[in-house]
Design a protein around this motif. Structure first.
Motif, PDB file in Angstrom:
ATOM      1  N   ARG A   1      30.351 -66.931 -15.287  1.00  0.00           N
ATOM      2  CA  ARG A   1      28.886 -66.900 -15.219  1.00  0.00           C
ATOM      3  C   ARG A   1      28.292 -68.084 -15.961  1.00  0.00           C
ATOM      4  N   ILE A   2      27.317 -68.739 -15.321  1.00  0.00           N
ATOM      5  CA  ILE A   2      26.579 -69.827 -15.941  1.00  0.00           C
ATOM      6  C   ILE A   2      25.086 -69.605 -15.718  1.00  0.00           C
ATOM      7  N   MET A   3      24.256 -70.367 -16.427  1.00  0.00           N
ATOM      8  CA  MET A   3      22.809 -70.313 -16.232  1.00  0.00           C
ATOM      9  C   MET A   3      22.301 -71.738 -16.050  1.00  0.00           C
ATOM     10  N   PRO A   4      22.002 -72.147 -14.825  1.00  0.00           N
ATOM     11  CA  PRO A   4      21.517 -73.508 -14.575  1.00  0.00           C
ATOM     12  C   PRO A   4      20.265 -73.804 -15.396  1.00  0.00           C
ATOM     13  N   SER A   5      20.206 -74.989 -15.973  1.00  0.00           N
ATOM     14  CA  SER A   5      19.106 -75.336 -16.880  1.00  0.00           C
ATOM     15  C   SER A   5      18.133 -76.298 -16.217  1.00  0.00           C
ATOM     16  N   ILE A   6      16.887 -76.237 -16.691  1.00  0.00           N
ATOM     17  CA  ILE A   6      15.817 -77.101 -16.213  1.00  0.00           C
ATOM     18  C   ILE A   6      15.289 -77.905 -17.394  1.00  0.00           C
ATOM     19  N   SER A   7      15.157 -79.204 -17.201  1.00  0.00           N
ATOM     20  CA  SER A   7      14.748 -80.116 -18.267  1.00  0.00           C
ATOM     21  C   SER A   7      13.290 -80.543 -18.087  1.00  0.00           C
ATOM     22  N   HIS A   8      12.514 -80.476 -19.168  1.00  0.00           N
ATOM     23  CA  HIS A   8      11.139 -80.961 -19.115  1.00  0.00           C
ATOM     24  C   HIS A   8      11.099 -82.465 -18.868  1.00  0.00           C
ATOM     25  N   GLU A   9      12.080 -83.167 -19.388  1.00  0.00           N
ATOM     26  CA  GLU A   9      12.122 -84.620 -19.216  1.00  0.00           C
ATOM     27  C   GLU A   9      12.329 -84.999 -17.748  1.00  0.00           C
ATOM     28  N   LEU A  10      13.227 -84.267 -17.070  1.00  0.00           N
ATOM     29  CA  LEU A  10      13.505 -84.571 -15.664  1.00  0.00           C
ATOM     30  C   LEU A  10      12.488 -83.941 -14.722  1.00  0.00           C
ATOM     31  N   GLY A  11      11.938 -82.805 -15.117  1.00  0.00           N
ATOM     32  CA  GLY A  11      11.118 -82.026 -14.203  1.00  0.00           C
ATOM     33  C   GLY A  11      11.976 -81.050 -13.417  1.00  0.00           C
ATOM     34  N   TYR A  12      11.311 -80.107 -12.743  1.00  0.00           N
ATOM     35  CA  TYR A  12      12.066 -79.035 -12.093  1.00  0.00           C
ATOM     36  C   TYR A  12      12.959 -79.548 -10.966  1.00  0.00           C
ATOM     37  N   MET A  13      12.391 -80.297 -10.038  1.00  0.00           N
ATOM     38  CA  MET A  13      13.155 -80.652  -8.846  1.00  0.00           C
ATOM     39  C   MET A  13      14.324 -81.577  -9.154  1.00  0.00           C
TER      40      MET A  13
END
Length: 263
Positions: free
Chosen positions: A91-103
């Motif tokens: 199990r993993i949890m994909p992460s979202i970065s504010h620096e990169l943005g969601y997409m």
């Protein structure tokens, strides 16, 4: 889904101080069929010793338990250890970065999953992606958008009742969205708790993780939908409670409640 009855798993993260033997006895006494084990630094087995997963699986098997999944990294040694131990999923949890943005973050996480498919095929171990509030993919539609088009025998969705509810999704819709990729169901519950009064200039809210009966996620609706669609996989109770002092009592109550919904 495999042709087998529903099985109940518990994430053993809260009990890192117990020995493996004590943990196995405790989980068996609770009434679970197996565990999700945190293969992380500081726990009974750490990622650097992933080759010892077969021995860990045997220790749980001595109590009549299986390791249904592990929460860990996706290094090849972890895949190899899982394969040898007969553990079907990481199990993993994909992460979202504010620096990169969601997409852009989603693109990066999908590329990571694509790169893992050869390891999934080599070792026969699936990677399950779970949604989570905050800097992660937060809901069921986000999970589908991340996984859509990838091989479902290699990568799957771990649908979490609490996090989808916190995102505002109804359980029947959330489960239907991820159904083609559904690899495991997490049962937990939560709600938003306001930390200050209405006279404050800015409202402050906190997520409060609670027992199965009390939060935004309707466990009866989850169970009814899964029964209607003949789900027969793993249901994992994550044992996540904001009131950490009462974890043992709350998980005892929640497994009884969860089982009653599938009778």
């Amino acid at each position: 889904m495999a042709n087998q009855p529903i099985t109940f798993s518990v994430f053993t993260k809260p009990w890192k101080s117990l020995s493996v033997w004590e943990l196995g006895k405790f989980v068996k006494d609770l009434g679970f069929d197996g565990v999700e084990f945190p293969l992380r630094d500081g726990y009974q087995l750490e990622p650097s010793n992933a080759h010892q997963l077969p021995e860990l699986a045997k220790q749980f098997a001595d109590h009549g338990l299986r390791i249904f999944s592990i929460a860990s990294s996706t290094d090849e040694r972890v895949f190899a250890g899982c394969a040898e131990a007969g553990i079907p999923m990481i199990r993993i949890m994909p992460s979202i970065s504010h620096e990169l943005g969601y997409m852009e973050s989603e693109k990066r996480e999908r590329e990571k999953l694509e790169a893992l498919i050869p390891l999934c095929q080599k070792y026969g171990v699936k990677v399950g992606s779970q949604q989570h509030y905050g800097n992660h993919v937060t809901d069921s539609m986000g999970l589908l958008h991340l996984l859509d088009g990838l091989a479902p025998e290699c990568v799957g969705a771990i649908w979490d009742s609490a996090h989808d509810a916190l995102a505002g999704q109804q359980p029947e819709f959330g489960l239907d969205i991820v159904w083609p990729y559904l690899a495991m169901v997490n049962l937990k519950n939560a709600y938003y708790n306001r930390l200050n009064g209405p006279e404050a200039q800015n409202a402050e809210w906190k997520r409060y993780f609670t027992s199965g009966r009390q939060g935004l996620a309707s466990w009866p609706r989850v169970a009814n939908y899964l029964k209607q669609r003949d789900y027969n996989g793993v249901i994992c109770l994550t044992a996540e409670y904001t009131n950490e002092h009462d974890v043992d009592r709350l998980i005892r109550e929640d497994i009884v409640y969860a089982k009653s919904l599938f009778e």
